[in-house]
Design a protein around this motif. Structure first.
Motif, short mmCIF file in Angstrom:
data_model
loop_
_atom_site.label_atom_id
_atom_site.label_comp_id
_atom_site.label_asym_id
_atom_site.label_seq_id
_atom_site.Cartn_x
_atom_site.Cartn_y
_atom_site.Cartn_z
N LEU A 92 34.27 -14.78 58.88
CA LEU A 92 33.13 -14.07 58.30
C LEU A 92 33.08 -12.65 58.87
N PRO A 93 33.34 -11.62 58.07
CA PRO A 93 33.37 -10.26 58.61
C PRO A 93 31.97 -9.70 58.84
N HIS A 94 31.90 -8.78 59.78
CA HIS A 94 30.69 -7.98 60.04
C HIS A 94 29.44 -8.83 60.29
N ILE A 95 29.56 -9.77 61.20
CA ILE A 95 28.38 -10.53 61.62
C ILE A 95 27.64 -9.74 62.68
N VAL A 96 26.38 -9.45 62.43
CA VAL A 96 25.64 -8.57 63.33
C VAL A 96 24.37 -9.19 63.88
N ALA A 97 23.96 -10.37 63.38
CA ALA A 97 22.70 -10.97 63.83
C ALA A 97 22.78 -12.49 63.75
N GLY A 98 21.96 -13.14 64.57
CA GLY A 98 21.95 -14.59 64.61
C GLY A 98 21.50 -15.23 63.32
N GLU A 99 20.48 -14.68 62.69
CA GLU A 99 19.97 -15.26 61.44
C GLU A 99 21.02 -15.16 60.33
N GLN A 100 21.73 -14.04 60.30
CA GLN A 100 22.82 -13.88 59.33
C GLN A 100 23.88 -14.95 59.55
N ASP A 126 30.95 -4.63 64.92
CA ASP A 126 29.98 -3.56 64.73
C ASP A 126 29.20 -3.34 66.00
N ALA A 127 28.90 -2.08 66.28
CA ALA A 127 28.10 -1.76 67.47
C ALA A 127 26.76 -2.48 67.43
N GLU A 128 26.20 -2.62 66.23
CA GLU A 128 24.91 -3.29 66.06
C GLU A 128 24.92 -4.72 66.59
N ALA A 129 26.06 -5.40 66.49
CA ALA A 129 26.14 -6.80 66.90
C ALA A 129 26.06 -6.96 68.41
N LEU A 130 26.39 -5.93 69.18
CA LEU A 130 26.48 -6.06 70.63
C LEU A 130 25.13 -6.39 71.26
N ALA A 131 24.05 -5.98 70.63
CA ALA A 131 22.71 -6.28 71.15
C ALA A 131 22.25 -7.68 70.77
N ASN A 132 23.00 -8.33 69.88
CA ASN A 132 22.59 -9.64 69.35
C ASN A 132 23.60 -10.75 69.65
N ILE A 149 23.87 -14.68 68.12
CA ILE A 149 24.99 -15.10 67.28
C ILE A 149 25.73 -16.27 67.92
N ALA A 150 25.99 -16.16 69.21
CA ALA A 150 26.81 -17.18 69.91
C ALA A 150 26.13 -18.54 69.96
N GLN A 151 24.81 -18.58 69.91
CA GLN A 151 24.13 -19.87 70.03
C GLN A 151 23.94 -20.58 68.69
N VAL A 152 24.42 -19.97 67.59
CA VAL A 152 24.34 -20.63 66.28
C VAL A 152 25.29 -21.82 66.27
N THR A 153 24.75 -23.00 66.03
CA THR A 153 25.54 -24.23 66.13
C THR A 153 26.74 -24.25 65.18
N GLY A 154 26.58 -23.75 63.97
CA GLY A 154 27.66 -23.84 63.00
C GLY A 154 28.80 -22.86 63.19
N ILE A 155 28.64 -21.91 64.10
CA ILE A 155 29.70 -20.94 64.37
C ILE A 155 30.60 -21.50 65.47
N ASP A 156 31.91 -21.58 65.17
CA ASP A 156 32.85 -22.18 66.10
C ASP A 156 33.52 -21.18 67.02
N CYS A 157 33.54 -19.92 66.63
CA CYS A 157 34.29 -18.93 67.40
C CYS A 157 33.74 -17.54 67.14
N LEU A 158 33.70 -16.72 68.19
CA LEU A 158 33.41 -15.30 68.05
C LEU A 158 34.75 -14.58 68.06
N PHE A 159 35.03 -13.81 67.01
CA PHE A 159 36.31 -13.13 66.93
C PHE A 159 36.10 -11.62 66.98
N VAL A 160 36.77 -10.97 67.91
CA VAL A 160 36.61 -9.53 68.10
C VAL A 160 37.47 -8.77 67.09
#
Length: 262
Positions: free
Chosen positions: A100-108, A158-164, A168-179
């Motif tokens: 999923l490209p450009h993930i910037v927030a947990g709700e997204q 995105d720079a915007e994601a760094l504050a969130n 993002i990391a605590q979302v259960t359905g997300i298996d990996c954070l990819f830089v």
């Protein structure tokens, strides 16, 4: 045979990723099932079809996923945009997972994770798809195996994601954070992916993964090594591409002439 107990390269991919096994994949830029067939013979852990930046239509995507599945090679699809329709299309074709490209927030991240799985407000069901074995797989078996194997990777670029990152990391359905190192470089206004501000951001993403026991993956420049980032907590790497393999091979072949060409 129990349809969800046979653990092979595709069905075991998500479990290996989540337990942070060392894994290596590459990007596919050429819409060719023949290239996929060749890559399927390799020892790579996965192939990521880059539908975001390469010319993949629905049919090309379908054919490439079919070729990879025939070799039991896990297929990820980096979708062009993180919309429910593109996610549905790739998963119905039989993709192992979605980048999923450009993930910037947990709700997204939460909403897209819901759109990738069956359930209330989630992915639409069709028993006629390749992923459901063209109606030969029961609804119960397909829903169960999909829940077990569908892999979701949130690209942080995105720079915007760094504050969130924690959200993002605590979302259960997300298996990996990819830089996404190159887009992150542009977003931070840096001139090189080696600039300190970019490296510090990557380290921050790795730290968030550690805090939430979330797998961290990345692409990095040729001047760096897997070992450098494994020590920071990353375990999943997607490097180079089929195009890069062609260029590297062509350069190596041309270089064999050496001084004899003078």
């Amino acid at each position: 045979m129990n349809e969800i107990n046979h653990i092979d390269r595709i069905t075991g991919f998500r479990a290996r990723l989540r337990r942070q096994a060392a894994m290596m994949g590459t990007f596919l830029k050429t819409p060719s099932p023949i290239v996929c067939e060749v890559l399927g013979l390799s020892a790579l852990d996965c192939v990521c079809i880059d539908a975001e930046h390469a010319p993949f239509g629905r049919l090309e995507l379908d054919q490439c996923i079919a070729a990879l599945r025939a070799s039991d090679m896990p297929s990820l699809v980096r979708v062009q945009s993180s919309c429910a329709g593109e996610i549905l299309s790739a998963l119905d074709c039989g993709a192992t997972g979605i980048v999923l490209p450009h993930i910037v927030a947990g709700e997204q991240a939460h909403e897209l994770a819901k759109a990738s799985h069956y359930g209330p407000g989630g992915r639409g069901y069709a028993g006629s798809s390749r992923s459901a074995r063209y109606t030969t797989k029961s609804m119960a078996a397909h829903i169960a195996s999909s829940a077990m194997t569908t892999t979701l990777i949130a690209q942080i670029e995105d720079a915007e994601a760094l504050a969130n990152l924690d959200d993002i990391a605590q979302v259960t359905g997300i298996d990996c954070l990819f830089v996404g190192r190159m887009d992150l470089t542009v977003s931070l206004g840096a001139s090189s992916p080696m600039d300190a501000v970019v490296v510090n951001a990557v380290e921050k993403i790795c730290a968030a993964g550690k805090r939430h026991q979330k797998t961290v993956g990345m692409f990095f420049p040729p001047t760096e090594t897997c070992e450098r980032w494994q020590s920071a907590g990353a375990s999943f790497f997607m490097l180079a591409s089929d195009q890069q393999f062609l260029l590297d091979g062509a350069r190596a072949l041309a270089a064999r002439l050496g001084s004899m060409s003078a």
